[in-house]
Scaffold this motif. Sequence first.
Motif, mmCIF file in Angstrom:
data_model
loop_
_atom_site.group_PDB
_atom_site.id
_atom_site.type_symbol
_atom_site.label_atom_id
_atom_site.label_comp_id
_atom_site.label_asym_id
_atom_site.label_seq_id
_atom_site.Cartn_x
_atom_site.Cartn_y
_atom_site.Cartn_z
ATOM 1 N N ASP A 154 6.014 4.662 20.129
ATOM 2 C CA ASP A 154 4.672 5.303 20.402
ATOM 3 C C ASP A 154 4.735 6.574 19.620
ATOM 4 O O ASP A 154 3.731 7.397 19.638
ATOM 5 N N VAL A 155 5.682 6.906 18.814
ATOM 6 C CA VAL A 155 5.831 8.026 17.976
ATOM 7 C C VAL A 155 5.353 7.928 16.653
ATOM 8 O O VAL A 155 5.023 9.017 15.764
ATOM 9 N N HIS A 156 5.214 6.924 16.077
ATOM 10 C CA HIS A 156 5.058 6.773 14.582
ATOM 11 C C HIS A 156 3.394 6.096 14.451
ATOM 12 O O HIS A 156 3.010 5.364 15.241
ATOM 13 N N ALA A 157 3.025 6.440 13.079
ATOM 14 C CA ALA A 157 1.664 6.096 12.800
ATOM 15 C C ALA A 157 2.010 4.943 11.533
ATOM 16 O O ALA A 157 0.961 4.073 11.350
ATOM 17 N N PRO A 206 0.560 -2.608 8.436
ATOM 18 C CA PRO A 206 0.120 -1.660 9.639
ATOM 19 C C PRO A 206 0.792 -2.483 11.064
ATOM 20 O O PRO A 206 0.765 -3.783 10.981
ATOM 21 N N GLY A 207 1.122 -1.804 11.708
ATOM 22 C CA GLY A 207 1.591 -2.455 13.170
ATOM 23 C C GLY A 207 3.143 -2.761 13.259
ATOM 24 O O GLY A 207 3.640 -3.220 14.036
ATOM 25 N N PRO A 256 0.965 -1.146 0.090
ATOM 26 C CA PRO A 256 -0.223 -0.163 -0.213
ATOM 27 C C PRO A 256 0.699 1.286 0.051
ATOM 28 O O PRO A 256 2.186 1.345 0.613
ATOM 29 N N THR A 257 0.375 2.326 -0.553
ATOM 30 C CA THR A 257 1.087 3.446 -0.580
ATOM 31 C C THR A 257 0.728 4.388 0.486
ATOM 32 O O THR A 257 -0.013 4.082 1.483
ATOM 33 N N LEU A 258 1.372 5.523 0.723
ATOM 34 C CA LEU A 258 1.322 6.357 1.839
ATOM 35 C C LEU A 258 -0.239 7.038 1.714
ATOM 36 O O LEU A 258 -0.656 6.862 2.905
ATOM 37 N N ALA A 259 -0.503 7.253 0.723
ATOM 38 C CA ALA A 259 -1.725 8.019 0.480
ATOM 39 C C ALA A 259 -2.848 7.007 0.976
ATOM 40 O O ALA A 259 -3.900 7.396 1.480
ATOM 41 N N GLN A 260 -2.526 5.530 0.604
ATOM 42 C CA GLN A 260 -3.594 4.673 1.119
ATOM 43 C C GLN A 260 -3.486 4.205 2.308
ATOM 44 O O GLN A 260 -4.585 4.003 3.009
ATOM 45 N N SER A 261 -2.191 4.456 2.991
ATOM 46 C CA SER A 261 -2.187 3.942 4.206
ATOM 47 C C SER A 261 -2.770 4.950 5.376
ATOM 48 O O SER A 261 -3.205 4.507 6.558
#
Length: 282
Positions: A91-94, A75-76, A41-46
């Motif tokens: 805890d700092v990243h999405a 994810p994760g 998945p791309t950044l825009a999709q994620s």
Amino acid sequence: MQHSPPFRFALFAILMLASLTPSAPAIAAPGYARPHTPDAPTLAQSVPPPAGFVRVPASAGSWATWLRGLPMKPPGTPVQTFTGANKWRQDVHAAVIDIDVGRRDLQQCADAIMRLRGEWLFTQDRKRDIRFNNTEGKPLAFSARRDQSYPSFRKYMDYVFAYAGTYSLERELKPVALTEIAIGDVFIKGGFPGHAVLVADMVENPGTGEKRFLLLQSYMPAQNIHVLRNMHMVGAIANNPAPDPPANENAADGSPWYPAAFDGELITPEWTFSRQSLRRWP
């Protein structure tokens, strides 16, 4: 020239076979030269826009469009350092970008931004534009290398990382007013140490005109490039029991979107930047 019937039949068979043979999958625009997970998945999709917001326009082949198309890890995924160990803070990243860190402690904050910029220029076949200044202000040009392959480019970037950083990059970029913020801009504090984060995407609320942006960073030691959460807003909301949240409040759950109109300083999970620290590639 006339060809014999057997030759014409053989040529016809070859052409038919070629049309039936599956072709190699084309690299989807805007294209990424480095190895990454297929169909990631791309950044825009994620990272979808917040409710009520839409992504700002970006032209095909642009730096902004390329950043939006960055392949992502699942994810994760934890942020890991160049050693393969998990970063002490998770805890700092999405989200995490699907790009290598390297085997040495080189690809830190400004290095990661230069890496992405260089990758984009490489995929655009603008190899003569791939150059970064070292700490003394001397340009380090990829075009000076005889080998112009991607493996050579990757080695060149490690060389840049060893002799450039926030100190040189801040002086190489041009100041830009916060009101003119755009995808691809950089918040940077040059120094030893310093820090830099990249504006990777922007959205706008068509009704109110409010804009928000995403930030990417690496850090020390060298680690996966990742999308930052907006933890400052989380804390501000937790400490504000008023029923009406601030107008630029974006989320109480660690949203990665930062309001473009902010008062005072830009507070990110691991660094605070002044309003005057925004820069752009010349």
